[in-house]
Design a protein around this motif. Sequence first.
Motif: not given
Length: 83
Positions: A2, A17, A30, A34, A36, A52
Amino acid sequence: MRRKELEEDDSPYLFCELCEQMYERIQIQECPYCEKRFCRSCAVRSGSQTFCGKACAKNWFFADADEEGEDADTKGESEKEEH
């Protein structure tokens, strides 16, 4: 890896990711839990949100309920010990 928040990223592409594929920036979301970054094909929908994974979706909606349940269980055990 990141980037730091202060660093600007002018690239029109980002990596998912989860599947590690490169997509246009507009196709990457996003996770609200979290943070990600993930693509649309890896996304998990729960309610009106997109996450995610299933774990983040569950924690987003039920983490507070789990904590309250644990507090109630702990409280009940301490009351039993006092009697």
